[in-house]
Design a protein around this motif. Structure first.
Motif, PDB file in Angstrom:
ATOM      1  N   UNK A  27       0.821  -1.200   0.000  1.00 35.22           N
ATOM      2  CA  UNK A  27       0.000   0.000   0.000  1.00 35.22           C
ATOM      3  C   UNK A  27       0.853   1.247   0.000  1.00 35.22           C
ATOM      4  N   UNK A  28       0.215   2.393  -0.193  1.00 34.92           N
ATOM      5  CA  UNK A  28       0.974   3.653  -0.214  1.00 34.92           C
ATOM      6  C   UNK A  28       1.555   3.978   1.147  1.00 34.92           C
ATOM      7  N   UNK A  29       2.766   4.476   1.140  1.00 30.28           N
ATOM      8  CA  UNK A  29       3.417   4.875   2.369  1.00 30.28           C
ATOM      9  C   UNK A  29       3.874   6.311   2.299  1.00 30.28           C
ATOM     10  N   UNK A  30       4.447   6.835   3.370  1.00 31.15           N
ATOM     11  CA  UNK A  30       4.915   8.221   3.367  1.00 31.15           C
ATOM     12  C   UNK A  30       6.121   8.378   2.448  1.00 31.15           C
ATOM     13  N   UNK A  31       6.312   9.575   1.988  1.00 32.51           N
ATOM     14  CA  UNK A  31       7.496   9.905   1.200  1.00 32.51           C
ATOM     15  C   UNK A  31       8.586  10.321   2.186  1.00 32.51           C
TER      16      UNK A  31
END
Length: 514
Positions: free
Chosen positions: A84-88
């Motif tokens: 899933x998307x995570x922090x940059x």
């Protein structure tokens, strides 16, 4: 910052005839990295609100960490990608995490069991009595290493220092047939150890030493026991007394015992010994190494340290001339305490979103209330509140405040200010995760200092990740000998395969004590 991969896979082994540059360079790199992040290294998470720790982080770190869910924090600590998307992540944060992981000594063990240990089928049922599965895993693994040391050195006499209730000593004596002297400074533990020995001997006489027959399934992989138990000596190892005078009276006092290691020239009867300490606390581990270095009667030593915050600084740390000369090598109490944290266990809590994660936030809020009520009281020992994660904060505070002499009725526990702090739990968790990135570095530096101390004196030595760190956090064993360790270490990590510990069915459990 340079770093080179350790020789021999995940075991940091060193010959006294080789160059010191690799170990020295790694120690210097660690000290340099710790110096760069000294404020984070010395920060205490219970001061999160009282000292504004979040605001001390770089703004890009605050932005990324403030939005990172626990599974993404687990990945930052070296865990698997949760998907899933995570922090940059900022590049500076990624570099910090990568450098911390690269310089820390590897703690995993190939082929480790996929779950926490249950009762070990490889350990005789009589040796499992009174022993938790974690300790069964440790004594069996360390015992096998010590058996290899015995074979390599031709030395069958063992001294177990800080023996506690004698679980390791019993395995070495009854299970492996070694001649064992168990030294323990707490007279009550030594008495319990002798009682357990007598209990085992009674059962041994009934069964003849063979494991009880299983009603079904394949035979047990454990061997019969020998009828020879360890000798117990009450006494404490003094880290500063000269060799031959190190054995101090136990607590409570008991009649003086003969030094099992003899005087400066060797043991009293001329025999050599192997010395071990399983989770030898504080200065006890450095003391073992010093006595090994001083006495030719000690053929080899295997030390597993713990409680690094109890080290004296010096002489417990640093030991080596190299680390002592590095600018910035000093480690505060807080830094040494951080080295005792269980990174793998916390990483597992992050990955699973465990409710236990709120405990640090609760304690940080409580610290704010304590200082508000009594400004001169800082970081008092509240002791562990059992199952704090299952309580509301007011319930937790009503248990904690009386322990520091404060009346919960006089302090507002459900104010807007308290609520605002509790809403920042995710920031507290993120900050603590950052401090854990440095914890393995501190432990690596302490153990690398000990390895360099031995290397500077010409001994063969190695650091071995012997236990599974997921349930035995202090899993690194420092082994040193006066002879090469190649045969001792060869294949050690894979000798048990993936079935190192296996669960025993009900009929296999340790028989009840009589």
């Amino acid at each position: 910052m340079t770093s080179h991969p350790p020789p021999q896979g995940s075991t940091m082994a060193a010959s006294p005839h080789g160059p010191l540059q690799w170990e020295q360079q790694r120690a210097a790199d660690i000290v340099r990295l710790l110096s760069l992040y000294r404020p984070l290294l010395d920060a205490c998470v219970i001061d999160f609100f009282t000292e504004g720790l979040w605001a001390q982080l770089p703004p890009p770190w605050q932005t990324a960490l403030g939005s990172a869910p626990p599974p993404q924090l687990a990945r930052l600590l070296g865990g698997p990608d949760p998907g899933g998307p995570g922090p940059l992540w900022p590049l500076s944060l990624l570099a910090f995490a990568a450098a911390s992981r690269a310089l820390s000594f590897p703690r995993g063990r190939p082929g480790a069991a996929p779950r926490p240990p249950c009762h070990s089928r490889r350990l005789h049922p009589l040796l499992r009595r009174h022993v938790k599965p974690k300790k069964q895993h440790e004594i069996r693994r360390l015992g096998k290493l010590l058996q290899r040391l015995s074979q390599a050195t031709g030395c069958t006499r063992m001294v177990d220092v800080g023996a506690g209730q004698g679980h390791l000593s019993r395995f070495l004596a009854f299970g492996l047939g070694l001649s064992v002297t168990a030294v323990e400074g707490d007279g009550r533990l030594a008495t319990a150890a002798e009682r357990f020995d007598r209990e085992l001997l009674r059962e041994l006489h009934k069964t003849g030493g063979a494991p009880p027959q299983r009603r079904r399934g394949p035979p047990r992989p454990c061997s019969p026991l020998t009828p020879r138990g360890p000798q117990h000596i009450p006494g404490r190892l003094d880290p500063v007394l000269p060799w031959g005078e190190f054995l101090l009276p136990p607590d409570p006092p008991a009649p003086a015992a003969r030094n099992p290691l003899g005087g400066p020239g060797g043991a009293a009867d001329g025999a050599r010994v192997l010395v071990t300490g399983l989770h030898a606390c504080g200065d006890l581990s450095p003391a073992l190494l010093r006595h090994f270095a001083r006495s030719p009667s000690v053929a080899a030593v295997a030390s597993v340290g713990c409680c690094y915050m109890k080290l004296s600084t010096p002489p417990g740390y640093p030991l080596s001339s190299w680390v002592s000369a590095l600018p910035g090598h000093e480690l505060s109490y807080r830094a040494r305490e951080s080295a005792c944290h269980a990174l793998e266990q916390y990483r597992g809590r992050l990955g699973g979103g465990s409710p236990r994660l709120r405990a640090h936030c609760y304690r940080a809020v409580l610290e704010t209330l304590i200082r508000g009520a009594r400004p001169g009281l800082r970081r008092p020992g509240v002791q562990t509140v059992k199952k704090a994660h299952a309580l509301s904060f007011p319930q937790y505070a009503r248990l904690g405040l009386p322990r520091v002499g404060l009346d919960p009725a006089s302090i507002p526990l459900d104010s807007d200010a308290v609520g605002t702090m509790l809403e920042q739990q995710h920031k507290v968790v993120a900050f603590f995760s950052l401090t854990l990135l440095l914890a393995p570095l501190v432990e690596t530096l302490i153990l690398l200092d000990r390895l360099l101390y031995l290397r500077e004196r010409g001994f063969h030595c190695a650091l071995v990740p012997l236990f599974d760190p997921r349930f035995s956090p202090r899993n690194l064993v420092l082994v040193a000998a006066r002879c090469p360790l190649g045969t001792v270490l060869a294949g050690l990590e894979d000798e048990d395969g993936s079935n190192d510990e296996a669960e025993s069915p009900p009929e296999e459990q340790s028989p009840p004590a009589q």
